[in-house]
Design a protein around this motif. Structure first.
Motif, PDB file in Angstrom:
ATOM      1  N   ASP A 133      12.826   0.000   0.373  1.00 55.26           N
ATOM      2  CA  ASP A 133      11.448   0.068  -0.130  1.00 55.26           C
ATOM      3  C   ASP A 133      10.424  -0.011   1.000  1.00 55.26           C
ATOM      4  N   MET A 134      10.686  -0.872   1.971  1.00 51.17           N
ATOM      5  CA  MET A 134       9.739  -1.040   3.087  1.00 51.17           C
ATOM      6  C   MET A 134       9.663   0.234   3.937  1.00 51.17           C
ATOM      7  N   CYS A 135      10.755   0.986   3.983  1.00 51.50           N
ATOM      8  CA  CYS A 135      10.839   2.140   4.881  1.00 51.50           C
ATOM      9  C   CYS A 135      10.713   3.480   4.170  1.00 51.50           C
ATOM     10  N   LYS A 136      10.644   3.503   2.865  1.00 47.91           N
ATOM     11  CA  LYS A 136      10.784   4.784   2.164  1.00 47.91           C
ATOM     12  C   LYS A 136       9.620   5.739   2.409  1.00 47.91           C
ATOM     13  N   ALA A 137       8.464   5.205   2.804  1.00 50.62           N
ATOM     14  CA  ALA A 137       7.343   6.114   3.069  1.00 50.62           C
ATOM     15  C   ALA A 137       7.658   7.031   4.255  1.00 50.62           C
ATOM     16  N   VAL A 138       8.513   6.587   5.165  1.00 54.94           N
ATOM     17  CA  VAL A 138       8.836   7.426   6.317  1.00 54.94           C
ATOM     18  C   VAL A 138      10.239   8.020   6.283  1.00 54.94           C
ATOM     19  N   ASP A 139      11.104   7.570   5.384  1.00 56.43           N
ATOM     20  CA  ASP A 139      12.499   8.020   5.422  1.00 56.43           C
ATOM     21  C   ASP A 139      13.148   7.819   4.051  1.00 56.43           C
ATOM     22  N   LYS A 140      13.023   8.817   3.168  1.00 54.95           N
ATOM     23  CA  LYS A 140      13.576   8.675   1.815  1.00 54.95           C
ATOM     24  C   LYS A 140      15.090   8.822   1.783  1.00 54.95           C
TER      25      LYS A 140
ATOM     26  N   VAL B  22       0.461  -2.405  -1.814  1.00 52.13           N
ATOM     27  CA  VAL B  22      -0.562  -1.428  -1.475  1.00 52.13           C
ATOM     28  C   VAL B  22      -1.405  -1.044  -2.683  1.00 52.13           C
ATOM     29  N   ASP B  23      -2.621  -0.642  -2.416  1.00 50.37           N
ATOM     30  CA  ASP B  23      -3.572  -0.267  -3.452  1.00 50.37           C
ATOM     31  C   ASP B  23      -3.253   1.143  -3.966  1.00 50.37           C
ATOM     32  N   VAL B  24      -2.821   1.227  -5.203  1.00 52.64           N
ATOM     33  CA  VAL B  24      -2.581   2.551  -5.793  1.00 52.64           C
ATOM     34  C   VAL B  24      -3.663   2.892  -6.816  1.00 52.64           C
ATOM     35  N   GLY B  25      -4.710   2.071  -6.822  1.00 52.79           N
ATOM     36  CA  GLY B  25      -5.749   2.225  -7.850  1.00 52.79           C
ATOM     37  C   GLY B  25      -6.367   3.617  -7.888  1.00 52.79           C
ATOM     38  N   SER B  26      -6.486   4.231  -6.704  1.00 49.42           N
ATOM     39  CA  SER B  26      -7.168   5.525  -6.680  1.00 49.42           C
ATOM     40  C   SER B  26      -6.189   6.694  -6.736  1.00 49.42           C
ATOM     41  N   LYS B  27      -4.895   6.403  -6.832  1.00 51.09           N
ATOM     42  CA  LYS B  27      -3.931   7.503  -6.940  1.00 51.09           C
ATOM     43  C   LYS B  27      -4.002   8.106  -8.333  1.00 51.09           C
ATOM     44  N   GLU B  28      -3.611   9.374  -8.391  1.00 52.61           N
ATOM     45  CA  GLU B  28      -3.667  10.060  -9.666  1.00 52.61           C
ATOM     46  C   GLU B  28      -2.487   9.680 -10.553  1.00 52.61           C
ATOM     47  N   VAL B  29      -2.724   9.673 -11.843  1.00 53.50           N
ATOM     48  CA  VAL B  29      -1.627   9.525 -12.799  1.00 53.50           C
ATOM     49  C   VAL B  29      -0.922  10.875 -12.911  1.00 53.50           C
ATOM     50  N   GLY B 112       2.442   7.745 -14.338  1.00 49.76           N
ATOM     51  CA  GLY B 112       1.715   6.655 -13.683  1.00 49.76           C
ATOM     52  C   GLY B 112       1.281   6.982 -12.276  1.00 49.76           C
ATOM     53  N   LYS B 113       0.835   5.929 -11.562  1.00 49.69           N
ATOM     54  CA  LYS B 113       0.199   6.100 -10.262  1.00 49.69           C
ATOM     55  C   LYS B 113       1.148   5.897  -9.087  1.00 49.69           C
ATOM     56  N   THR B 114       2.379   5.533  -9.358  1.00 48.45           N
ATOM     57  CA  THR B 114       3.297   5.296  -8.247  1.00 48.45           C
ATOM     58  C   THR B 114       4.696   5.723  -8.655  1.00 48.45           C
ATOM     59  N   GLY B 115       5.526   6.027  -7.663  1.00 41.96           N
ATOM     60  CA  GLY B 115       6.834   6.603  -7.938  1.00 41.96           C
ATOM     61  C   GLY B 115       7.834   5.609  -8.495  1.00 41.96           C
ATOM     62  N   VAL B 116       8.945   6.141  -8.990  1.00 41.99           N
ATOM     63  CA  VAL B 116       9.956   5.301  -9.627  1.00 41.99           C
ATOM     64  C   VAL B 116      11.285   5.351  -8.874  1.00 41.99           C
ATOM     65  N   GLU B 117      11.220   5.659  -7.580  1.00 45.42           N
ATOM     66  CA  GLU B 117      12.442   5.684  -6.783  1.00 45.42           C
ATOM     67  C   GLU B 117      13.148   4.325  -6.777  1.00 45.42           C
ATOM     68  N   MET B 118      12.376   3.264  -6.574  1.00 45.34           N
ATOM     69  CA  MET B 118      13.007   1.943  -6.476  1.00 45.34           C
ATOM     70  C   MET B 118      13.637   1.535  -7.809  1.00 45.34           C
ATOM     71  N   GLU B 119      13.029   1.962  -8.906  1.00 41.14           N
ATOM     72  CA  GLU B 119      13.580   1.630 -10.223  1.00 41.14           C
ATOM     73  C   GLU B 119      14.946   2.302 -10.404  1.00 41.14           C
ATOM     74  N   LYS B 156       1.688  12.429  -4.947  1.00 37.32           N
ATOM     75  CA  LYS B 156       1.027  13.214  -3.914  1.00 37.32           C
ATOM     76  C   LYS B 156       2.033  13.859  -2.962  1.00 37.32           C
ATOM     77  N   SER B 157       3.138  13.114  -2.672  1.00 32.92           N
ATOM     78  CA  SER B 157       4.113  13.664  -1.719  1.00 32.92           C
ATOM     79  C   SER B 157       4.989  14.740  -2.369  1.00 32.92           C
ATOM     80  N   GLY B 158       4.846  14.927  -3.661  1.00 33.87           N
ATOM     81  CA  GLY B 158       5.532  16.032  -4.347  1.00 33.87           C
ATOM     82  C   GLY B 158       7.013  15.805  -4.565  1.00 33.87           C
ATOM     83  N   ASP B 159       7.733  16.885  -4.798  1.00 33.63           N
ATOM     84  CA  ASP B 159       9.146  16.786  -5.116  1.00 33.63           C
ATOM     85  C   ASP B 159       9.963  16.609  -3.838  1.00 33.63           C
ATOM     86  N   TRP B 160      11.134  16.024  -3.991  1.00 30.72           N
ATOM     87  CA  TRP B 160      12.006  15.759  -2.850  1.00 30.72           C
ATOM     88  C   TRP B 160      13.444  15.812  -3.331  1.00 30.72           C
TER      89      TRP B 160
END
Lengths: 168, 168, 168, 168, 168, 168
Positions: A133-140, B22-29, B112-119, B156-160
């Protein structure tokens, strides 16, 4: 193959194949410990953002350590058939073992009626997730690999060492 | 190398290297989804106690599935800097991909405003721990390997897509 | 004095004086933030074990920060009549403001129907407890004082600043 | 000053300054108790909405009491390096000590290997937060002050009384 | 009627009628067990979707079983004045006793200072809620009835059997 | 009877009978509410210890109310396939409806994509367990009966009233 017997040998299932939390009431209280390990593999440049010249950078490793310690305490809430336990010790060690791999080790201790293998494994697993989680912004593409039990001591089944793991 | 810049690029650290959510308040849903995977490697005779001829035996796989689903919902409690989220979907699939490996996949969705990778990663990790727990009486050397993100969409970072994983 | 009216003015009690979680369904979604503060007072020699020359020592402050952030997310589980919320931001700052006092500040943000004052206050309170815990082996007389709300923004009642606190 | 020695004297850090949950496995089981206290300061008219003529109004104090008792049981989930414990007693007393201050006291007991100071402190802290929450609609400037340990008994370090607190 | 005496006889209230977690520190450690029961009543066609010819269908019953077992472990978090306990055994049995009723039984064991009645009752209650949840898309009128304690053993008050329940 | 179709009609199972948390991502956000009810039956002399002449005695009912409200917020943690929700309102009413029965009603509200029936049912169930716990020292034979949903509003399936319950 005697399927019925196989199924029963999974201790968390009863004779009908139904899940239960096994009775440990009559087991002896002994000193128990377990050590587990996870390897987190990342790009060299990601690793340098976390540890540089052996020095941790910022709060990353402390966050990982706290997450792992707290998770070990939550094991019976996460793994459905685990008994609630009162761990007497939890340590979590984090080390870069080469330029792409960070090793996380967790050791748990208990004076009780059941082993603490799951607690040590839960500690390293959640610590590894937190490092991701700490590193995922730079290395998914970070990989959590080789999560396993290294050793356990105590209990009726006695001591055990993972012989397939050369680096125990 | 510009260490300061590197450190900052870990989004969970501020300019002083201190952990924050981190502040995700201004990220798009947006519609977001993620799929993660773990491989659990065991002896062939252990695997046959869990799945035989494609048929699950007793409550093992259902227990693993429920544990993974419940853990995905607890992600923000386990991984310290994750935002609390209201997942709209969680599925957990478990399959023997050969005679020694069981693959666990978890897909999570959110508007929502943030990804679900960690989930998704937390779902497969706790499911794998639960599978270990169900089998550990007969096979302590079980290995949880190759836990990784397979795909994500939205944000924002799109598909991966994880290109290193051939079996996506 | 009109006791009945007074009692009702405590929003968490109904007309019969019974606790309930108030209906915020018809409140507007606005951007909300709150900042709270706690002061932790200790012996000068204790403070030097935690922060020396402005530099944190070991994992103490990171542990305090993580504990506060995680607690802010648990507010609705701790304070019985708080609504569950999906905080979009949590920061926790820790600073020695003189040789015996460490100030902890927590800021929370939300785009939602109810304020986040309790989340910020819970963050600083549990952070202060954790700082006490880290230091109690050397200084049991540590005092947690002046825990209060400093500012809030958003919502029908609008912005608010704690005017009694000179050091806002 | 010998910084290394100072740092080590914080029992929750190891020799490298890393957080761990200390080993209490070899400590003796003794009867342990601790009493903590928090003062909640509010406007006189706010206090009268909560307690009038010594009589509690509505569910306010019961809600505060239940919140504090439940929080004491959650201490090891909130304060990262605390051991899970099986408290044998928790009491929470709430009293208006003058026209602007309500004192909250929490006493915890345990027959175990580690002290219950953090449990008593967590109890009063969350009780105070809950009192703030119940009253915040009419008085946002409420101050939680003087949260501290009053006494502890049991354990290797023996009994302890907070001598700076005149009103113990 | 001596109201004061009556009130005191509710063990969770002190002489002033205030809730507390009673002191069990001086109680003896004995082997304790408890069995509770709930009946879930539904339309015959709903019941056939869950169990058909004695065979469970899909993951329904396993999900119910896991939910009940996990809930029994959470009892002290749900029921405010319950002591935290380390249950040594939890089993949950589910059976269709006629064409419209499914009986859920939960047995808990502990070697400890306080009884496990609430743990067994919490296990059946949450299991019944989960069964309702699994079936509510086809039958919202499902009734959870006759939730009660069947037997308990151990402790100062000794063994107890619910004599009003013919089918114990 | 088409068993396959029946099984699928249980929305929490997929076509293979496996549990999953269903996708509500595409459901509309509507105002939703639900009211559930439980009846707790006890000896007349037990009931008088709790409520006398319509007046609650001591903290019993407040404790029951808080326990039910907190449990409603934990529903998605207790019932495995429930979605996490941000309830906007929870009320819990407790009333003696005759000399041996106390009725508990819980109403929950949400502006969201899925119903709140399980939240209302969880609220009354844990409230009833807490009432049992408060009284069990004097009356172990207390029965929790007739736990059911009374009404729901909102969502695609629209409003629903439990017509079998005369006293709605």
């Amino acid at each position: 193959m005697n399927t019925e017997k196989n199924r029963n040998s999974l201790s968390h299932l009863d004779a009908k194949g139904q899940a239960h939390m096994v009775d440990v009431g009559s087991k002896e209280v002994t000193e128990r410990s377990a050590t587990a390990r996870a390897l987190v593999e990342m790009k060299p440049e990601t690793l340098l953002k976390v540890i540089d010249g052996g020095l941790p950078k910022g709060d990353v490793l402390a966050t990982v350590r706290i997450a792992g310690i707290q998770a070990a305490k939550k094991t019976s809430d996460l793994v459905p058939l685990c008994h609630p336990l009162m761990l007497t010790k939890i340590t979590l060690d984090i080390e870069a073992i080469n330029e792409t791999q960070i090793e996380i080790r967790c050791t748990c201790k208990l004076s009780g009626k059941t082993g603490v293998e799951m607690e040590a494994l839960t500690g390293v697993s959640v610590a590894a997730l937190t490092l991701y989680d700490m590193c995922k912004a730079v290395d998914k593409g970070i990989l959590i690999k080789e999560t396993c039990l290294l050793t356990k001591t105590g209990g009726k089944s006695g001591d055990w060492v993972n012989e397939q793991e050369g680096n125990v």
